[in-house]
Design an enzyme around this catalytic site. Structure first.
Site, short mmCIF file in Angstrom:
data_model
loop_
_atom_site.label_atom_id
_atom_site.label_comp_id
_atom_site.label_asym_id
_atom_site.label_seq_id
_atom_site.Cartn_x
_atom_site.Cartn_y
_atom_site.Cartn_z
N TYR A 99 39.98 43.82 26.76
CA TYR A 99 40.11 45.05 26.00
C TYR A 99 40.19 44.79 24.50
O TYR A 99 39.84 45.65 23.69
CB TYR A 99 41.35 45.84 26.44
CG TYR A 99 41.25 46.47 27.82
CD1 TYR A 99 40.10 46.34 28.59
CD2 TYR A 99 42.31 47.19 28.34
CE1 TYR A 99 40.01 46.91 29.85
CE2 TYR A 99 42.22 47.78 29.60
CZ TYR A 99 41.07 47.63 30.34
OH TYR A 99 40.99 48.21 31.58
N ASP B 12 40.91 40.33 43.95
CA ASP B 12 40.33 41.11 45.04
C ASP B 12 41.26 41.13 46.25
O ASP B 12 41.41 42.17 46.92
CB ASP B 12 38.94 40.61 45.41
CG ASP B 12 38.81 39.10 45.36
OD1 ASP B 12 39.78 38.42 44.97
OD2 ASP B 12 37.73 38.58 45.71
N LYS C 10 41.65 35.49 38.74
CA LYS C 10 40.35 35.24 39.38
C LYS C 10 39.95 33.81 39.05
O LYS C 10 38.90 33.52 38.48
CB LYS C 10 39.31 36.25 38.88
CG LYS C 10 38.02 36.27 39.67
CD LYS C 10 38.21 36.72 41.11
CE LYS C 10 36.85 36.84 41.81
NZ LYS C 10 37.00 37.06 43.27
N ASP D 143 45.48 47.19 34.69
CA ASP D 143 45.07 48.58 34.52
C ASP D 143 44.54 49.14 35.84
O ASP D 143 44.90 50.24 36.27
CB ASP D 143 43.99 48.63 33.43
CG ASP D 143 43.70 50.04 32.95
OD1 ASP D 143 44.39 50.99 33.37
OD2 ASP D 143 42.77 50.20 32.12
N ASP E 67 46.84 51.62 38.90
CA ASP E 67 46.35 52.94 39.32
C ASP E 67 46.19 52.98 40.84
O ASP E 67 46.48 54.00 41.48
CB ASP E 67 45.02 53.25 38.65
CG ASP E 67 45.21 53.78 37.23
OD1 ASP E 67 46.34 53.73 36.72
OD2 ASP E 67 44.22 54.24 36.62
#
Length: 341
Positions: A138, A212, A180, A236, A240
């Site tokens: 970001y 994942d 990851k 992020d 959610d």
């Protein structure tokens, strides 16, 4: 003792509709002086930028900052130079040095049946997402040409170490560090640094979970998590997803903290422009964000617990907004919680 200084940023969409009752709730339990400022899309309309210097200065001088929501289709654009409401949020986090985002996920028994997951899957879930907030993709270098685009994901050892310590300090039994590492070099650095930090906390378990797999386990067995430690983008997305364990993203609060300055407290949900102005927005995540402000921003643990208990009892007594399968308006939900105080 003087009143605590609070900067309120109503923002866009349903933001003003949930900010007003949140301030009413806050004033009912604490002595505060509130200063409101435009922010996000509203600030773009007024000043041409999502966060101007005066508002940032006011936030820096406050004891805590309470934000409702930003964004909406009015300001959506594919023009790379167009100001975006979300730029204000990123700028505020950076300007206040807020590198640690805390998102507690605790489904209430009264809402077990509101979750899309079966009751037996979510019972006993009480986890905390600790998300790094000022690094990663970001905030990395960005470029756009006629034939392609570039977003750089970068982390330093210092950035990973400081967020890892936040996670271990908050943990009760275990830190599940998400990465990851089978693909990304930043994730391999992340895993190395977190493993090194874990050595300073011998009483806590550390597990490394590929992102994942973490996404899968959040819906398969969320109660197995204690603290979920993530980099910026992974956090992020996963937080959610975790919100649905509670029955609605309208139930999830957050706190963004840094190195001693004022914290930023906001619900995880967005500005919901599709229901703005209808008076049906769920204010409960905003109320729970007020509780986090009281606890982490002002050091008022008893008042924070009072607010959380009032929300719990209102839901137990049958309060349901439309996103929770009921018909209570924003005003009715506010009145139900205030009665419990």
């Amino acid at each position: 003792m003087s009143a605590a200084r609070i900067v309120a940023l109503p923002g866009d969409g349903i933001g003003p509709e949930i900010m007003a009752p949140a301030l009413e709730l806050l004033r009912a339990v604490a002595d505060v002086a509130v200063e409101e400022h435009v922010f996000g899309g509203a600030s773009i309309d007024a000043h041409g930028t999502a966060l101007n210097d005066d508002v940032l200065a006011a936030c820096r001088d406050a004891d805590a900052v309470l934000l409702a929501a930003v964004g909406g289709p009015k300001w959506d654009s594919t023009d790379a130079d167009a100001p975006r409401p979300e730029q204000g949020l990123l700028g505020l986090r950076k300007g206040l040095g807020l590198y640690a985002n805390l998102r507690p996920v605790r489904p209430l028994p009264a809402l077990y049946d509101a979750s899309p997951l079966r009751r037996e899957r979510i019972e006993g879930t009480d986890l905390l997402v600790v998300r790094e907030l000022t690094g990663g993709i970001y905030f990395g270098e960005k470029a756009r040409t006629a034939t392609g685009a570039l977003d750089v994901c970068a982390y330093s050892v210092e950035e990973v170490e400081r967020i890892a310590r936040v996670a271990f300090e908050a943990a009760r039994t275990k830190v599940s560090s998400v990465d990851k590492a089978n693909v990304l070099e930043t994730s391999r650095l992340w895993r190395e640094v977190v493993t090194r930090v874990a050595a300073d906390y011998p009483g806590l378990e550390l597990e490394h979970v590929l992102v994942d797999n973490a996404a899968m386990q959040l819906v398969a067995n969320p109660a197995a998590f204690d603290v979920l430690l993530t980099e910026n983008m992974f956090g992020d997305i996963l937080s959610d997803e975790a919100a649905m364990i509670t029955g609605s993203i309208g139930m999830l609060p957050s706190a963004s903290l840094g190195g001693g300055g004022p914290g930023l407290f906001e619900p995880v949900h967005g500005s919901a422009p599709d229901i703005a102005g209808q008076g049906v927005a769920n204010p409960l995540a905003m109320f729970l964000s007020v509780a986090l402000l009281l606890r982490h921003g002002l050091g008022l643990e008893a008042q924070a617990a009072q607010v959380e208990s009032a929300v719990d009892r209102a839901l137990t007594d049958g309060l349901r907004t439309p996103d929770l399968g009921g018909a209570a308006t924003t005003g009715e939900a506010t009145a139900a919680v205030l009665r419990q105080l």
